[in-house]
Design an enzyme around this catalytic site. Structure first.
Site, short mmCIF file in Angstrom:
data_model
loop_
_atom_site.label_atom_id
_atom_site.label_comp_id
_atom_site.label_asym_id
_atom_site.label_seq_id
_atom_site.Cartn_x
_atom_site.Cartn_y
_atom_site.Cartn_z
N ASP A 347 0.87 -1.18 0.00
CA ASP A 347 0.00 0.00 0.00
C ASP A 347 0.90 1.22 0.00
OD1 ASP A 347 -2.19 1.92 0.62
OD2 ASP A 347 -3.36 0.10 0.95
N VAL A 404 -6.59 -1.46 -5.58
CA VAL A 404 -6.52 -0.06 -5.16
C VAL A 404 -7.87 0.59 -5.50
CG1 VAL A 404 -4.02 0.01 -5.47
CG2 VAL A 404 -5.48 0.77 -7.34
N LYS A 411 -5.07 2.57 -11.42
CA LYS A 411 -4.85 1.13 -11.61
C LYS A 411 -3.75 0.91 -12.65
CE LYS A 411 -9.49 -0.44 -10.14
NZ LYS A 411 -9.22 -1.21 -8.93
N HIS A 454 -12.66 -10.70 -9.88
CA HIS A 454 -13.58 -9.86 -9.10
C HIS A 454 -14.08 -10.66 -7.89
CE1 HIS A 454 -17.78 -7.80 -8.93
NE2 HIS A 454 -16.97 -7.31 -8.03
P1 NAD Z 1 -10.48 0.67 -0.18
O1 NAD Z 1 -10.69 2.12 -0.34
O2 NAD Z 1 -10.93 0.02 1.09
O3 NAD Z 1 -8.94 0.31 -0.37
C1 NAD Z 1 -8.12 0.81 -1.38
C2 NAD Z 1 -6.70 0.75 -0.89
O4 NAD Z 1 -5.82 1.02 -1.97
C3 NAD Z 1 -6.37 1.77 0.21
O5 NAD Z 1 -5.80 1.11 1.32
C4 NAD Z 1 -5.38 2.71 -0.46
O6 NAD Z 1 -4.44 3.23 0.45
C5 NAD Z 1 -4.73 1.75 -1.44
N1 NAD Z 1 -3.99 2.44 -2.49
C6 NAD Z 1 -4.26 3.60 -3.11
N2 NAD Z 1 -3.29 3.90 -4.01
C7 NAD Z 1 -2.37 2.92 -3.93
C8 NAD Z 1 -1.14 2.69 -4.60
N3 NAD Z 1 -0.67 3.52 -5.51
N4 NAD Z 1 -0.45 1.57 -4.28
C9 NAD Z 1 -0.93 0.71 -3.33
N5 NAD Z 1 -2.08 0.92 -2.69
C10 NAD Z 1 -2.80 2.00 -2.97
O7 NAD Z 1 -11.18 0.01 -1.44
P2 NAD Z 1 -11.82 -1.44 -1.58
O8 NAD Z 1 -13.25 -1.39 -1.17
O9 NAD Z 1 -10.94 -2.44 -0.96
O10 NAD Z 1 -11.83 -1.62 -3.16
C11 NAD Z 1 -10.65 -1.86 -3.88
C12 NAD Z 1 -10.99 -2.30 -5.28
O11 NAD Z 1 -11.82 -3.46 -5.20
C13 NAD Z 1 -11.77 -1.31 -6.12
O12 NAD Z 1 -11.36 -1.43 -7.44
C14 NAD Z 1 -13.19 -1.77 -5.96
O13 NAD Z 1 -14.02 -1.40 -7.03
C15 NAD Z 1 -13.00 -3.27 -5.92
N6 NAD Z 1 -14.08 -4.03 -5.28
C16 NAD Z 1 -14.69 -3.54 -4.18
C17 NAD Z 1 -15.68 -4.30 -3.58
C18 NAD Z 1 -16.37 -3.82 -2.33
O14 NAD Z 1 -17.39 -4.39 -1.95
N7 NAD Z 1 -15.83 -2.81 -1.66
C19 NAD Z 1 -16.04 -5.55 -4.11
C20 NAD Z 1 -15.36 -6.00 -5.22
C21 NAD Z 1 -14.38 -5.25 -5.80
#
Ligand code: NAD
Length: 715
Positions: A347, A404, A411, A454
């Site tokens: 992260d 992320v 991404k 996913h």
């Molecule tokens: P989140 O906001 O909880 O976590 C994202 C993380 O990415 C954060 O910890 C952030 O610090 C980190 N990050 C940002 N920039 C970064 C970088 N350059 N290098 C490394 N880390 C970095 O988000 P989330 O809910 O975990 O979602 C993440 C992904 O998963 C998204 O693409 C989302 O669409 C997808 N997703 C989410 C869900 C859901 O229910 N929340 C379900 C399936 C897929």
């Protein structure tokens, strides 16, 4: 007919019955079993100086349960035949328990459904603590009830309330230790040798046993429905059940409750007959067929690799890089480490990355507390997770799963950063929930290795993995992603690329329709209730809060910017007002459609009525339900037409396991096929809804013919 039970009399006068159907890898309660059991009982009853009986199995699974392929074909015309077969099976199990000699079940592997029912008809049950071994009566999860004495005997062993709540209505598959605490088995042993030693010892110590219910002093635990204490509680049972089912009317739990209560008031033989009558009602109905189709056959096909490219040799993944330690990244890291893979989570700061280990620690502490794992195993899982803010720490990883923020530029940037340090043939996966894979892969050096994986939230509990194949994704990447998914215990469906793929796109239609109804003036509580009563596990407004209204808004705006097919909907206005004007962005903020106190969902926000165009609008309850069900089903049909979905099986499994489409339907396309009047009936009703609520309900042309022409699913 094939003999499925081996019969060996030892010099000590003990007969060992070994369940071993030579025609199948697992024993099932088929006609061959019934005939073999009758012959076995004839022989046992004719034995001279019989000392005891041990029932065991030659298979790794003790006994698998009912003959599902036969059950799924059962029609009303088969009812007398089925009653006959069940009568024979029950009569012989009754003969076994009234043999007058000790009968011990030496349960050497999983005993689910019919397998446990055989064991329940033995006087003593010893379970081997074999890895992965499970005991229970999971019939309710297939829309059935345990009809080989399972309802009748568990009620007599555990009492009415005990049997219903711990075994029958939950369908829980218990580890041997849990089955012991639940009172379903009497002993758990660690080795096969002990299994038989203990069985023999019990036989020697109990030469003339009888089942508790055959003893003159038998009293049903907790009393019978005729006893005053239970009689006072009884009227609350259906209401409690309805509450547990969140108002949904599901035939199996209702039949189980009826069979248990009616059976508790009569003698054992009559109770067994009552049980049969209720099972046949379920077997000849549609819901059990839907559920067996999805939860047994479809699941087997999907997990068995139906969508994995055949004959592709793909090197297994060993070391996974996870980018982003947020909710999803942390969950994915834990899932990988639990399956024995090394994981490096990156992260932006060490603290942010460290959250992945904290998440794993929390889950592992709970698992140790509940006895699901040992301290040592938990430590080993944790030790496999490394966290970092340095790209170099990912060196040598042979797969990366990116999680992320949902931002295409970010991404692409993180992939560009990590590619140089990964193994040269590393699998490149994104956990995006909506962004097209082909677009993300554009500009990347190795688009053939790029794929969507996913996952669903919370990752440790949601079984589905939606694998998304981009235009340039290669078969090796697909095979590797599939194998990785299976390795970490997920059920992988495979879909083609598109905005929102299958699951996010279809669940979006569900939320839009529900929010749209609120915008039209339908009371929010009615919308929630309609969904729960239709069998959705969560109301759409609670779900929208969970996902977060800000995210829903962002995804919609991305769609609006990227596609000419975007159409504004009343739901969009309502979400914008909630977020922008009323600062109610969802659960995480403590305010959305609902208000939340300390994270617990409270009341629906009363201000919602003021945001609608026609407050208090009455829409027929069936329309409320079917607008949601049809919105999803119609979009799933479009996904099939557009080739986003490759198979109906993936649609059915993905809809139940990923996005909570009601399980009783057996999946979203089965819902269309099984709608009253079949696909033609579905199309007619969709046309009616289109007339009333808008042309988004217009069914695809020639739906019935096209569905007929599609290869029928294996049901
Ligand atoms: P989140 O906001 O909880 O976590 C994202 C993380 O990415 C954060 O910890 C952030 O610090 C980190 N990050 C940002 N920039 C970064 C970088 N350059 N290098 C490394 N880390 C970095 O988000 P989330 O809910 O975990 O979602 C993440 C992904 O998963 C998204 O693409 C989302 O669409 C997808 N997703 C989410 C869900 C859901 O229910 N929340 C379900 C399936 C897929």
């Amino acid at each position: 007919m094939t003999n499925t039970i081996r019969y060996d009399r030892g010099a000590d006068g003990i007969v060992t019955l070994t369940l071993d159907d030579p025609t199948q890898s697992a024993n099932t309660m088929n006609r061959a079993y019934a005939a073999s059991m009758t012959a076995t009982l004839d022989r046992l009853e004719a034995e001279q100086d019989l000392v005891g009986v041990i029932v065991t199995s030659a298979k790794s699974t003790f006994f698998a349960g009912g003959d599902l392929p036969e059950m799924i074909r059962a029609t009303r015309a088969d009812a007398p035949d089925l009653a006959d077969l069940l009568g024979t099976i029950k009569r012989d199990l009754r003969r076994l328990e009234t043999l007058g000699r000790p009968v011990v079940a030496a349960v050497n592997g999983s005993a689910l459904g019919g397998g446990l029912e055989i064991a329940l008809a033995c006087h003593h049950r010893i379970a081997l603590d074999a890895p992965g071994s499970r005991l229970g009566l999971p019939e309710v999860t297939l829309g059935l009830l345990p009809g080989a004495g399972g309802v009748t005997r568990t009620v007599r062993m555990l009492g009415l309330a005990g049997a219903l709540t711990t075994v029958l209505l939950t369908g829980r598959r218990m580890r041997p230790a849990d089955a012991l605490s639940a009172g379903l088995v009497d002993e758990v042993v660690a080795t096969p040798t002990e299994l038989f030693e203990h069985a023999r010892a019990w036989i020697a110590a109990n030469p003339h046993p009888a089942q508790p219910w055959d003893r003159p002093d038998y009293r049903m635990p907790g009393g019978t429905p005729a006893s005053r204490s239970l009689a006072a509680q009884l009227p609350a049972f259906p209401a409690t059940l309805r509450k547990q089912l969140k108002g949904a009317r599901l035939p199996a739990p209702e039949a189980i409750l009826a069979a248990a209560v009616e059976g508790a008031q009569v003698d054992l033989e009559t109770a067994l007959t009552v049980e049969t009558r209720h099972l046949i009602g379920l077997l000849t109905g549609q819901v059990a067929k839907n559920m067996i189709g999805a939860f047994f056959f479809d699941l087997k096909a999907v997990n068995g690799g139906a969508a994995r490219p055949a004959d592709v040799d793909a090197a297994p993944v060993r070391r996974v890089a996870v980018l982003g330690a947020g909710m999803m990244g942390a969950g994915i890291a834990y899932a990988c480490a639990s399956a024995g893979l090394d994981v490096v989570v990156k992260d932006v700061t060490p603290e942010a990355a460290g959250r992945a280990r904290e998440h794993a620690e929390r889950l592992l502490t709970r698992a140790v507390r509940k006895g699901r794992t040992t301290e040592a195993d938990a430590r080993a899982v944790l030790d496999r997770i490394t966290t970092t803010d340095q790209v170099d720490a990912l060196a040598g990883c042979d797969a990366v799963i990116e999680a992320v923020f949902e931002d295409p530029a970010l991404k692409q940037q993180v992939f560009a950063e990590v590619l140089p340090v990964l193994a040269p043939d590393a699998l490149l996966a994104s956990n995006t929930s909506t962004l097209p894979i082909t677009g993300l892969a554009s500009g990347m050096d190795r688009p053939a290795d790029f794929i969507g994986m996913h996952f669903f939230s919370p990752v440790d509990r949601m079984p589905l993995l939606e694998i998304v194949v981009g235009e340039r994704t290669g078969d090796v990447a697909l095979a590797r992603a599939f194998d990785l998914g299976r390795r970490i215990g997920k059920t992988p469906i495979v879909v083609n690329d598109g905005r929102g793929f299958f699951t996010s796109r279809v669940i979006g239609k569900f939320i839009d329709e529900a929010v749209g109804m609120v915008a039209e003036g339908v009371p929010a509580a009615s919308v929630e209730q309609a969904a729960l009563q239709a069998g959705y596990p969560t109301g759409p407004l609670a779900l929208a809060d969970e996902v977060s209204l800000t995210l829903i808004q962002r995804i919609r705006r991305q769609f609006e910017a990227a596609s000419e097919e975007f159409r504004p909907l009343p739901a969009h206005r309502l979400v914008d007002e909630l977020v922008d004007a009323y600062d109610r962005p969802g659960r995480a903020a403590g305010r959305g459609f609902y208000s939340y106190d300390d994270g617990t969902r409270g009341r629906l926000w009363p201000g919602l009525a003021d945001l609608s165009t026609d407050a208090g609008r009455a829409v027929p309850f069936t329309d409320l339900q079917e607008r949601m069900l049809f919105a999803e089903a119609l979009d799933a049909l479009r996904c099939l037409d557009e080739g986003v979905l490759r198979t109906e099986t993936d649609a059915n499994i993905g809809s139940i396991f990923g996005i909570g489409f009601p399980a009783w339907t057996g999946g979203v396309i089965r819902y269309v096929r099984q709608y009253a009047g079949g696909p033609a009936g579905f199309a007619a009703r969709a046309t009616e809804l289109a007339g009333r609520y808008g042309d988004r309900f217009t069914p695809p042309a020639d739906l019935a013919d096209r569905l007929d022409a599609r290869r029928a699913e294996p049901v």
